[in-house]
Design an enzyme around this catalytic site. Structure first.
Site: not given
Ligand code: ATP
Ligand code: MG
Length: 130
Positions: A3, A43, A51, A81, A87, A98, A108, A111, A122
Protein backbone atom coordinates in the site's frame (compact mmCIF):
# COMPACT_ATOMS: atom_id res chain seq x y z
CA UNK A 1 -0.17 -5.34 -2.56
CA UNK A 2 2.23 -2.93 -0.98
CA UNK A 3 0.00 0.00 0.00
CA UNK A 4 1.07 3.67 -0.29
CA UNK A 5 2.52 3.74 3.24
CA UNK A 6 4.83 0.83 2.36
CA UNK A 7 6.12 2.70 -0.70
CA UNK A 8 6.50 5.96 1.28
CA UNK A 9 8.41 4.19 4.05
CA UNK A 10 10.68 2.34 1.57
CA UNK A 11 9.50 -1.04 2.85
CA UNK A 12 8.74 -2.57 -0.57
CA UNK A 13 12.13 -4.29 -0.72
CA UNK A 14 11.65 -5.74 2.77
CA UNK A 15 8.18 -7.05 1.85
CA UNK A 16 9.31 -8.54 -1.47
CA UNK A 17 12.31 -10.08 0.30
CA UNK A 18 10.05 -11.80 2.83
CA UNK A 19 7.85 -13.20 0.05
CA UNK A 20 10.91 -14.55 -1.76
CA UNK A 21 12.53 -15.97 1.38
CA UNK A 22 9.26 -17.75 2.20
CA UNK A 23 9.66 -19.60 -1.09
CA UNK A 24 6.77 -18.02 -2.97
CA UNK A 25 7.05 -16.68 -6.49
CA UNK A 26 6.13 -13.18 -7.67
CA UNK A 27 4.83 -13.79 -11.20
CA UNK A 28 3.52 -10.26 -11.94
CA UNK A 29 4.35 -6.88 -10.44
CA UNK A 30 3.18 -3.38 -11.26
CA UNK A 31 3.53 0.00 -9.58
CA UNK A 32 0.94 2.72 -10.18
CA UNK A 33 -1.26 5.28 -8.44
CA UNK A 34 -4.72 3.69 -8.49
CA UNK A 35 -7.66 5.92 -9.39
CA UNK A 36 -10.72 6.02 -7.14
CA UNK A 37 -12.72 3.65 -9.38
CA UNK A 38 -10.05 0.97 -9.06
CA UNK A 39 -9.68 1.45 -5.29
CA UNK A 40 -13.47 1.35 -4.81
CA UNK A 41 -13.77 -1.83 -6.91
CA UNK A 42 -10.87 -3.39 -5.01
CA UNK A 43 -12.49 -2.76 -1.62
CA UNK A 44 -16.12 -3.17 -2.84
CA UNK A 45 -16.89 -5.57 0.03
CA UNK A 46 -16.37 -2.64 2.44
CA UNK A 47 -18.48 -0.08 0.53
CA UNK A 48 -21.06 0.23 3.32
CA UNK A 49 -18.51 0.49 6.15
CA UNK A 50 -18.00 3.84 7.90
CA UNK A 51 -14.27 3.82 7.07
CA UNK A 52 -14.75 3.19 3.31
CA UNK A 53 -14.11 6.80 2.22
CA UNK A 54 -10.90 7.02 4.24
CA UNK A 55 -9.81 3.62 2.96
CA UNK A 56 -10.18 4.80 -0.67
CA UNK A 57 -8.47 8.13 0.13
CA UNK A 58 -5.57 6.20 1.63
CA UNK A 59 -5.16 3.69 -1.21
CA UNK A 60 -5.20 6.45 -3.85
CA UNK A 61 -2.78 8.87 -2.16
CA UNK A 62 0.31 7.52 -3.88
CA UNK A 63 1.84 4.60 -5.73
CA UNK A 64 1.04 1.03 -4.73
CA UNK A 65 2.87 -2.11 -5.81
CA UNK A 66 0.44 -4.80 -6.93
CA UNK A 67 1.74 -8.35 -7.17
CA UNK A 68 0.59 -11.79 -8.17
CA UNK A 69 2.15 -14.26 -5.74
CA UNK A 70 2.11 -17.96 -6.53
CA UNK A 71 2.96 -21.08 -4.54
CA UNK A 72 2.62 -24.82 -4.93
CA UNK A 73 -1.02 -24.99 -3.81
CA UNK A 74 -4.26 -22.96 -3.87
CA UNK A 75 -3.55 -21.85 -0.28
CA UNK A 76 -1.01 -19.18 -1.24
CA UNK A 77 -3.51 -16.51 -0.15
CA UNK A 78 -3.49 -18.08 3.32
CA UNK A 79 0.32 -18.23 3.54
CA UNK A 80 0.43 -14.57 2.53
CA UNK A 81 -2.22 -13.59 5.10
CA UNK A 82 -0.16 -15.26 7.84
CA UNK A 83 2.96 -13.40 6.73
CA UNK A 84 1.01 -10.11 6.58
CA UNK A 85 -0.50 -10.48 10.06
CA UNK A 86 -3.85 -9.65 11.61
CA UNK A 87 -5.82 -6.58 10.49
CA UNK A 88 -5.75 -4.73 13.81
CA UNK A 89 -2.30 -3.50 14.87
CA UNK A 90 -3.18 -4.55 18.41
CA UNK A 91 -3.45 -8.17 17.22
CA UNK A 92 -0.76 -8.32 14.51
CA UNK A 93 1.88 -10.76 15.71
CA UNK A 94 5.61 -10.03 15.92
CA UNK A 95 7.23 -11.71 12.93
CA UNK A 96 4.43 -10.66 10.64
CA UNK A 97 4.82 -7.64 8.35
CA UNK A 98 2.15 -5.64 10.18
CA UNK A 99 3.36 -6.85 13.57
CA UNK A 100 6.91 -5.78 12.82
CA UNK A 101 6.33 -2.51 10.97
CA UNK A 102 2.80 -1.07 11.44
CA UNK A 103 1.55 1.13 14.29
CA UNK A 104 -1.90 2.01 12.88
CA UNK A 105 -4.69 -0.26 11.62
CA UNK A 106 -5.57 2.11 8.78
CA UNK A 107 -1.93 2.25 7.59
CA UNK A 108 -1.05 -1.40 7.71
CA UNK A 109 1.32 -1.63 4.74
CA UNK A 110 0.06 -4.66 2.86
CA UNK A 111 -3.16 -5.99 1.38
CA UNK A 112 -3.63 -9.72 0.89
CA UNK A 113 -6.52 -11.49 -0.81
CA UNK A 114 -8.64 -13.32 1.75
CA UNK A 115 -9.53 -16.36 -0.41
CA UNK A 116 -8.41 -18.05 -3.62
CA UNK A 117 -11.55 -16.69 -5.32
CA UNK A 118 -10.83 -13.16 -4.06
CA UNK A 119 -7.32 -13.47 -5.45
CA UNK A 120 -8.68 -14.37 -8.88
CA UNK A 121 -11.09 -11.42 -8.81
CA UNK A 122 -8.40 -8.99 -7.67
CA UNK A 123 -5.82 -10.23 -10.18
CA UNK A 124 -8.34 -9.58 -12.98
CA UNK A 125 -8.85 -6.07 -11.58
CA UNK A 126 -5.18 -5.14 -11.21
CA UNK A 127 -3.75 -7.10 -14.15
CA UNK A 128 -6.57 -6.96 -16.71
CA UNK A 129 -4.32 -7.97 -19.61
CA UNK A 130 -3.40 -11.17 -17.77
P1 ATP B 1 -6.66 -5.88 3.52
O1 ATP B 1 -7.97 -6.17 2.81
O2 ATP B 1 -6.16 -4.49 3.25
O3 ATP B 1 -5.67 -6.95 3.25
P2 ATP B 1 -7.65 -7.07 5.91
O4 ATP B 1 -8.19 -8.10 5.00
O5 ATP B 1 -6.73 -7.49 6.99
O6 ATP B 1 -6.91 -5.91 5.08
P3 ATP B 1 -10.26 -5.88 5.98
O7 ATP B 1 -11.29 -6.24 6.96
O8 ATP B 1 -10.39 -6.38 4.58
O9 ATP B 1 -8.84 -6.26 6.59
O10 ATP B 1 -10.18 -4.28 5.96
C1 ATP B 1 -9.56 -3.60 4.88
C2 ATP B 1 -8.73 -2.47 5.43
O11 ATP B 1 -9.59 -1.52 6.02
C3 ATP B 1 -7.78 -2.89 6.55
O12 ATP B 1 -6.52 -3.28 6.07
C4 ATP B 1 -7.66 -1.63 7.38
O13 ATP B 1 -6.64 -0.77 6.88
C5 ATP B 1 -9.01 -0.96 7.18
N1 ATP B 1 -9.88 -1.24 8.31
C6 ATP B 1 -10.46 -2.41 8.64
N2 ATP B 1 -11.21 -2.30 9.74
C7 ATP B 1 -11.11 -1.00 10.12
C8 ATP B 1 -11.67 -0.22 11.18
N3 ATP B 1 -12.48 -0.78 12.08
N4 ATP B 1 -11.33 1.07 11.26
C9 ATP B 1 -10.52 1.63 10.35
N5 ATP B 1 -9.97 0.97 9.32
C10 ATP B 1 -10.26 -0.33 9.21
MG1 MG C 1 -9.37 -7.61 3.30
Amino acid sequence: MCKPDAVERRLVGEIISRIERKGLQITSLNQRVPDRALAEAHYAEHSDKPFFGELVDFLTRGPVVAMVVEGPDDNTFSLMRTMIGKTSVDDAEPGSIRGDFATQTNENLVHGSDSHEAAEREIALWFPAG
